[in-house]
Scaffold this motif. Sequence first.
Motif, PDB file in Angstrom:
ATOM      1  N   MET A 154       7.457  44.574  15.147  1.00 20.86           N
ATOM      2  CA  MET A 154       7.661  46.013  15.328  1.00 20.86           C
ATOM      3  C   MET A 154       9.128  46.392  15.161  1.00 20.86           C
ATOM      4  N   ALA A 155      10.014  45.547  15.714  1.00 14.30           N
ATOM      5  CA  ALA A 155      11.442  45.822  15.551  1.00 14.30           C
ATOM      6  C   ALA A 155      11.807  45.769  14.066  1.00 14.30           C
ATOM      7  N   PHE A 156      11.171  44.823  13.365  1.00 15.51           N
ATOM      8  CA  PHE A 156      11.396  44.736  11.918  1.00 15.51           C
ATOM      9  C   PHE A 156      10.970  46.030  11.230  1.00 15.51           C
ATOM     10  N   GLY A 157       9.809  46.561  11.638  1.00 17.51           N
ATOM     11  CA  GLY A 157       9.329  47.809  11.039  1.00 17.51           C
ATOM     12  C   GLY A 157      10.317  48.951  11.236  1.00 17.51           C
ATOM     13  N   LEU A 158      10.883  49.026  12.452  1.00 15.55           N
ATOM     14  CA  LEU A 158      11.853  50.085  12.747  1.00 15.55           C
ATOM     15  C   LEU A 158      13.067  49.979  11.828  1.00 15.55           C
ATOM     16  N   LEU A 159      13.626  48.757  11.760  1.00 19.99           N
ATOM     17  CA  LEU A 159      14.845  48.591  10.966  1.00 19.99           C
ATOM     18  C   LEU A 159      14.550  48.749   9.475  1.00 19.99           C
ATOM     19  N   MET A 160      13.334  48.333   9.090  1.00 19.08           N
ATOM     20  CA  MET A 160      12.969  48.459   7.669  1.00 19.08           C
ATOM     21  C   MET A 160      12.970  49.926   7.249  1.00 19.08           C
ATOM     22  N   ALA A 161      12.513  50.797   8.155  1.00 18.45           N
ATOM     23  CA  ALA A 161      12.517  52.216   7.820  1.00 18.45           C
ATOM     24  C   ALA A 161      13.941  52.717   7.620  1.00 18.45           C
ATOM     25  N   VAL A 162      14.876  52.210   8.446  1.00 20.79           N
ATOM     26  CA  VAL A 162      16.284  52.595   8.250  1.00 20.79           C
ATOM     27  C   VAL A 162      16.756  52.090   6.884  1.00 20.79           C
ATOM     28  N   GLY A 193      25.544  47.883  17.051  1.00 18.95           N
ATOM     29  CA  GLY A 193      25.886  46.885  18.067  1.00 18.95           C
ATOM     30  C   GLY A 193      24.822  46.833  19.151  1.00 18.95           C
ATOM     31  N   ASN A 194      24.328  48.017  19.547  1.00 19.30           N
ATOM     32  CA  ASN A 194      23.240  48.115  20.515  1.00 19.30           C
ATOM     33  C   ASN A 194      22.030  47.326  20.062  1.00 19.30           C
ATOM     34  N   ILE A 195      21.698  47.498  18.781  1.00 21.70           N
ATOM     35  CA  ILE A 195      20.525  46.818  18.233  1.00 21.70           C
ATOM     36  C   ILE A 195      20.736  45.310  18.269  1.00 21.70           C
ATOM     37  N   ALA A 196      21.962  44.888  17.936  1.00 17.89           N
ATOM     38  CA  ALA A 196      22.238  43.453  17.940  1.00 17.89           C
ATOM     39  C   ALA A 196      22.057  42.884  19.342  1.00 17.89           C
ATOM     40  N   VAL A 197      22.539  43.624  20.368  1.00 14.73           N
ATOM     41  CA  VAL A 197      22.387  43.150  21.748  1.00 14.73           C
ATOM     42  C   VAL A 197      20.911  43.163  22.144  1.00 14.73           C
ATOM     43  N   GLY A 198      20.203  44.236  21.729  1.00 17.09           N
ATOM     44  CA  GLY A 198      18.772  44.313  22.032  1.00 17.09           C
ATOM     45  C   GLY A 198      18.003  43.175  21.395  1.00 17.09           C
ATOM     46  N   LEU A 199      18.467  42.767  20.220  1.00 15.90           N
ATOM     47  CA  LEU A 199      17.810  41.669  19.505  1.00 15.90           C
ATOM     48  C   LEU A 199      17.809  40.406  20.356  1.00 15.90           C
ATOM     49  N   LEU A 200      18.928  40.164  21.045  1.00 14.59           N
ATOM     50  CA  LEU A 200      19.009  38.997  21.927  1.00 14.59           C
ATOM     51  C   LEU A 200      17.890  39.042  22.968  1.00 14.59           C
ATOM     52  N   GLN A 204      10.784  46.503  26.452  1.00 15.27           N
ATOM     53  CA  GLN A 204      11.843  47.487  26.710  1.00 15.27           C
ATOM     54  C   GLN A 204      12.928  47.410  25.648  1.00 15.27           C
ATOM     55  N   ALA A 205      13.234  46.190  25.221  1.00 13.94           N
ATOM     56  CA  ALA A 205      14.181  46.061  24.116  1.00 13.94           C
ATOM     57  C   ALA A 205      13.616  46.724  22.869  1.00 13.94           C
ATOM     58  N   GLY A 206      12.286  46.574  22.665  1.00 14.41           N
ATOM     59  CA  GLY A 206      11.639  47.220  21.518  1.00 14.41           C
ATOM     60  C   GLY A 206      11.759  48.727  21.599  1.00 14.41           C
ATOM     61  N   GLN A 207      11.601  49.268  22.821  1.00 16.11           N
ATOM     62  CA  GLN A 207      11.751  50.705  23.001  1.00 16.11           C
ATOM     63  C   GLN A 207      13.189  51.142  22.745  1.00 16.11           C
ATOM     64  N   LEU A 208      14.125  50.292  23.183  1.00 18.94           N
ATOM     65  CA  LEU A 208      15.541  50.590  22.910  1.00 18.94           C
ATOM     66  C   LEU A 208      15.768  50.670  21.392  1.00 18.94           C
ATOM     67  N   PHE A 209      15.145  49.716  20.675  1.00 19.06           N
ATOM     68  CA  PHE A 209      15.233  49.742  19.216  1.00 19.06           C
ATOM     69  C   PHE A 209      14.750  51.078  18.673  1.00 19.06           C
ATOM     70  N   LEU A 230       5.982  58.330  17.345  1.00 19.68           N
ATOM     71  CA  LEU A 230       5.119  57.157  17.286  1.00 19.68           C
ATOM     72  C   LEU A 230       5.626  56.004  18.138  1.00 19.68           C
ATOM     73  N   SER A 231       6.892  56.085  18.603  1.00 17.73           N
ATOM     74  CA  SER A 231       7.341  54.990  19.456  1.00 17.73           C
ATOM     75  C   SER A 231       6.592  55.019  20.791  1.00 17.73           C
ATOM     76  N   VAL A 232       6.041  56.186  21.149  1.00 16.21           N
ATOM     77  CA  VAL A 232       5.244  56.282  22.370  1.00 16.21           C
ATOM     78  C   VAL A 232       4.021  55.378  22.265  1.00 16.21           C
ATOM     79  N   LEU A 233       3.455  55.352  21.066  1.00 13.15           N
ATOM     80  CA  LEU A 233       2.179  54.672  20.848  1.00 13.15           C
ATOM     81  C   LEU A 233       2.267  53.194  21.228  1.00 13.15           C
ATOM     82  N   ALA A 234       3.338  52.548  20.790  1.00  5.87           N
ATOM     83  CA  ALA A 234       3.452  51.107  21.025  1.00  5.87           C
ATOM     84  C   ALA A 234       3.516  50.816  22.510  1.00  5.87           C
ATOM     85  N   VAL A 235       4.324  51.598  23.236  1.00  5.71           N
ATOM     86  CA  VAL A 235       4.492  51.283  24.655  1.00  5.71           C
ATOM     87  C   VAL A 235       3.220  51.604  25.436  1.00  5.71           C
ATOM     88  N   VAL A 236       2.524  52.669  25.037  1.00  3.14           N
ATOM     89  CA  VAL A 236       1.256  52.986  25.706  1.00  3.14           C
ATOM     90  C   VAL A 236       0.227  51.895  25.416  1.00  3.14           C
TER      91      VAL A 236
END
Lengths: 322, 95
Positions: free
Chosen positions: A33-41, B14-21, B34-39, B69-75
């Motif tokens: 999913m994270a890949f999908g997000l970044l791919m859109a960017v 940079g935020n994304i890189a930290v979230g990736l960790l 939650q990291a996914g939501q941050l993304f 649509l980011s709501v959808l994933a978390v729900v």
Amino acid sequence: MAVFDLILGLLLVILVRKCLSITDMFGAVISFMAFGLLMAVAWVRLEAPDIALAEAAIGSGLTGALLFSTLGRLPHSETRQPLVPRGSGSGPGYWLVTGFWWAAAMVLIATFVFSFQELQTPGLGGPLQERLAESGVLNPVTAVLLNFRSLDTLMEIAVLLAAVVVAWSMGYVDWPARQTIPSPLLPGVVRLLTPVFLLVAFSLLWRGSHAPGGAFPGGAVLAASGILLLLSGMTVQISPRGMSWLRWVLSAGLLVFVLAGVSLMAAGFGFLVYPEQWAGNLILLIEASAGVSIGAMLLALYVGGEPDMAPSQPNNPVSRPQ
Amino acid sequence: MTTLYLVLVGVLMGNIAVGLLRILRGPTAADRIQAGQLFGTVTVAILLLLAIILEKPIYFDVALVFALLSVLAVVAFVTRSWPHPDAKDQDEQRD
């Protein structure tokens, strides 16, 4: 911006690597999913807003819901099992083979990139712009999808419908799946968001004629609002009459498309060859019906089986998955 | 102004890189989602900034679709795959 693109590309590669090699399914889904997000960017950076919209709607939203729901259906032990046995993929043989294919892919990409520089930009964009006035729409992507190459789009819709037929042939599904965690927040959020989803879906549909948007992203947002309703615990009881309605909605896109093509043929224009003065309206009609059908089909694919019919009752309020 | 926006995009990356960790390490599913939501949120912000930098208003729409649509994933995560022992039992009974 070059630094930004470089970081973006690097993050994408890391995410793909993790998505394919991570040892538990949940981590793989989240990475995907994270890949999908970044791919859109990345699509935005490549100036392909149509693909970015589709990626945003289908790639991260719908697939995310589908994958999480699938994870929830699997027995708990299975989702914790590593996808690949530990230790495999670390020997020298693995690195040799992967390294070889990676290098080969890099050489191939480099060759492509350098040969592209010799090509005239924007490729077919020039001839398309010249004939855009004939298409009846202002957005070149819609012109290609629904006029110049409309047969391809017709076939895509047919494939989607065939997928729904296959999914339904797998058997009945318990559609109003029970909500597992009662939450006071969820119904409120859904009540607030559903009108916004519908508004965005139809605005995407409508603006397809003059800006990026159209039937596929619009339909995907429509399906997403249906999935949100199902996830929030909405129960759907389908009467036999509702089922026949549902079948019409599912096949409306293909039916309208084929009917338009055949009646144009009967009028002497050829299959899906639009006369210039009607092209805009025809495209709007086809796109609107296709959008609603695509929404219903994606929702049906998410549900994953033929909805079980409720015993016939005269007062069943809900007949359509909206 | 554009320079400011570019710097902001950099900070968000940079935020994304930290979230990736957090996504890669976990340790729990909740950390990852939650990291996914941050993304998702950061991507929306980046898209909005890019829309202004590149002067392409269409990217506002892409950001809008993302935000919805980011709501959808978390729900889907909370209602379907949250590791909840009772929920598991119910699921198995239903199947």
